[in-house]
Design an enzyme around this catalytic site. Structure first.
Site, PDB file in Angstrom:
ATOM      1  N   THR A  48      32.217  32.309 -10.022  1.00  0.00           N
ATOM      2  CA  THR A  48      33.491  33.318 -10.179  1.00  0.00           C
ATOM      3  C   THR A  48      34.720  32.513  -9.261  1.00  0.00           C
ATOM      4  O   THR A  48      36.111  32.689  -9.689  1.00  0.00           O
ATOM      5  CB  THR A  48      32.913  34.616 -10.063  1.00  0.00           C
ATOM      6  OG1 THR A  48      32.265  34.473  -9.180  1.00  0.00           O
ATOM      7  CG2 THR A  48      32.588  34.886 -11.589  1.00  0.00           C
ATOM      8  N   ASP A 192      30.205  31.797   0.846  1.00  0.00           N
ATOM      9  CA  ASP A 192      29.596  31.952   1.340  1.00  0.00           C
ATOM     10  C   ASP A 192      30.167  31.847   2.706  1.00  0.00           C
ATOM     11  O   ASP A 192      29.784  33.076   3.777  1.00  0.00           O
ATOM     12  CB  ASP A 192      28.515  29.922   1.302  1.00  0.00           C
ATOM     13  CG  ASP A 192      28.111  29.859   0.161  1.00  0.00           C
ATOM     14  OD1 ASP A 192      28.347  30.860  -0.743  1.00  0.00           O
ATOM     15  OD2 ASP A 192      27.350  28.768   0.121  1.00  0.00           O
TER      16      ASP A 192
END
Ligand code: ADP
Ligand code: MG
Length: 419
Positions: A48, A192
């Protein structure tokens, strides 16, 4: 049958000792300091981020430690407990995108990215030693743990002043992303690095990747204290052969962009917001109407995943906040099924691990990370992580697959200076 291995997190004392000793051995002097940054696991919201959507990572107790000392020249020398005693050496002077081979591209890329900015012209070379308990290539972002720990260390020793506030850390996120995208050639959408630098202990980070939002407005912290609710999160690295570098990620990303353009919007997020503003029972029809406008079956499936997945992130946050664990688990399950059937990024190891976890009583289980290997997560009652992980290991053994490895995880603190 073989007992499942649980990977312990490297604690701060051990981490500091390991990297300090390695630094001394390799470079014959003391580091200027030690920093660490966590790997991350995404609770929900997969593929996403590059669609300007939502995701929900937590920081792992498993972290990468870096001992670093700045240099007067532009040389970078790096060593890792995993580099077989080998020091990699690179000169920052004249360095171009993609010039560095191997793992050194990650730390070198951070300094290179900083030097390309107007605030980072004073950044010079450094010596650094790394040690980590984040499994490599397991979908738990050992790469971000490495780039983010490097970014925080360089920020500190070169007095850039970004590390001390959440807002400032957004700049470090960009540097770490550039290192991965431009120097290591590993496409990453920023989830991340944001998780590693911005997650808080005991909290899940709701990350809104809509670029129109300011850096501060793009995140909110949500209670994710599992023990309070008698729960555990099992993370299991399937050890399936894994690669995101063979074009699968890029081709999906491209198809999402092309589909958004074909549907007349900047990003699929715009459509997801339209769909999710409707009452739940009308959403499936709204999605069907949107994807009917797309030509290929592949595009229809990919877009359906993105639209439903963005909705599941908000639904999960709400369900967990309300203490509705059954619903939270169902959303994990729905996310996995969508990644398997519509986004087609699972492999048999991920599907089997998830199936076993569900059969053995998990509230829900799903693959996490980019897919094509990597890890699964399962929301389970306290005390159940171990026996469920064992059952998965037994099933893998029967099928002749690599032995999986497990991690017991709580939501942990972001990148920090520890010495
Ligand atoms: P993930 O981030 O999911 O673990 P990636 O493929 O993005 O997987 O990153 C893994 C790569 O990062 C490794 O192949 C290696 O190049 C580098 N890396 C990460 N941690 C370390 C470490 N502690 N020592 C050496 N290299 C590392
Ligand atoms: Mg990575």
């Amino acid at each position: 049958m073989a007992q499942i291995e649980f990977i312990d997190a490297l604690g701060v004392d051990d981490g500091v000792r390991q990297v300090t000793e390695l630094f001394r051995e390799a470079f014959g002097e003391e580091p200027a300091g030690v920093w660490d940054a966590p790997g991350r696991v995404n609770l929900i919201g997969e593929h996403t981020d590059y669609n300007n959507g939502l995701c929900l990572p937590i920081a792992l107790p498993h972290r990468t430690f870096i001992a670093l000392k700045p240099r007067e020249d532009t040389k970078v020398r790096v060593i890792s407990t995993l580099s077989d005693g080998k020091v990699s050496e690179v000169d920052l002077d004249g360095l171009q995108a993609g010039d560095v081979e191997g793992w050194a591209a990650y730390p070198v890329g951070v300094a290179w990215a900083m030097r390309n900015t107007n605030f980072g012209t004073g950044v010079r070379g450094f010596d650094a030693a790394f040690a980590s308990s984040v499994p490599l290539g397991g979908g738990l972002s050992s790469s971000a743990a490495m780039t983010c720990s490097t970014a925080l260390a360089l920020d500190d020793v070169y007095d850039l002043g970004f590390g001390s506030t959440d807002e400032g850390r957004v700049t470090l996120v960009r540097m770490a992303m550039s290192a991965e995208n431009d120097m290591a050639g590993a496409a990453t959408g920023g989830l991340d690095q944001s998780a590693s630098l911005r997650c808080q202990e005991g909290m899940a980070l709701l990350l809104d990747c809509d670029p129109k939002l300011s850096a501060v407005d793009s995140v909110s912290q949500h209670d994710f204290d599992l023990s309070k609710r008698g729960l555990e999160l099992l993370v299991l690295d399937t050890q399936a052969p894994h690669s995101l570098n063979d074009g699968q990620y890029e081709s999906r990303r491209r198809l999402c962009e092309e589909s958004a353009a074909a549907l007349g919007v900047d990003s699929l997020r715009v459509l997801a917001d339209d769909v999710n503003a409707r009452p739940e029972q009308e959403r499936a029809d709204a999605i069907a109407e949107i994807i009917a406008k797309l030509d290929s079956e592949e595009a229809k499936k990919r877009v359906r995943h993105v639209l439903t997945e963005i909705g599941r992130v908000t639904d999960f946050v709400e369900a967990f906040r309300n203490g509705d664990i059954a619903r939270s688990g169902e959303l994990f399950n729905a996310s996995h099924d969508s990644l398997r059937d519509d986004y087609e990024v699972t492999v048999p190891q991920l599907d089997v691990a998830v199936d076993v976890a569900r059969t053995e009583g998990a509230y829900g289980a799903r693959m996490t990370g980019g897919g094509f290997g990597g890890s699964i997560i399962a929301l389970v009652d306290e005390g159940k992580a171990e026996p469920i992980a064992q059952k998965i290991a037994d099933e893998f053994d029967k099928r002749g697959w690599n032995a999986p490895r497990a991690l017991a995880v709580v939501a942990s603190q972001p990148a920090e200076r520890v010495q």
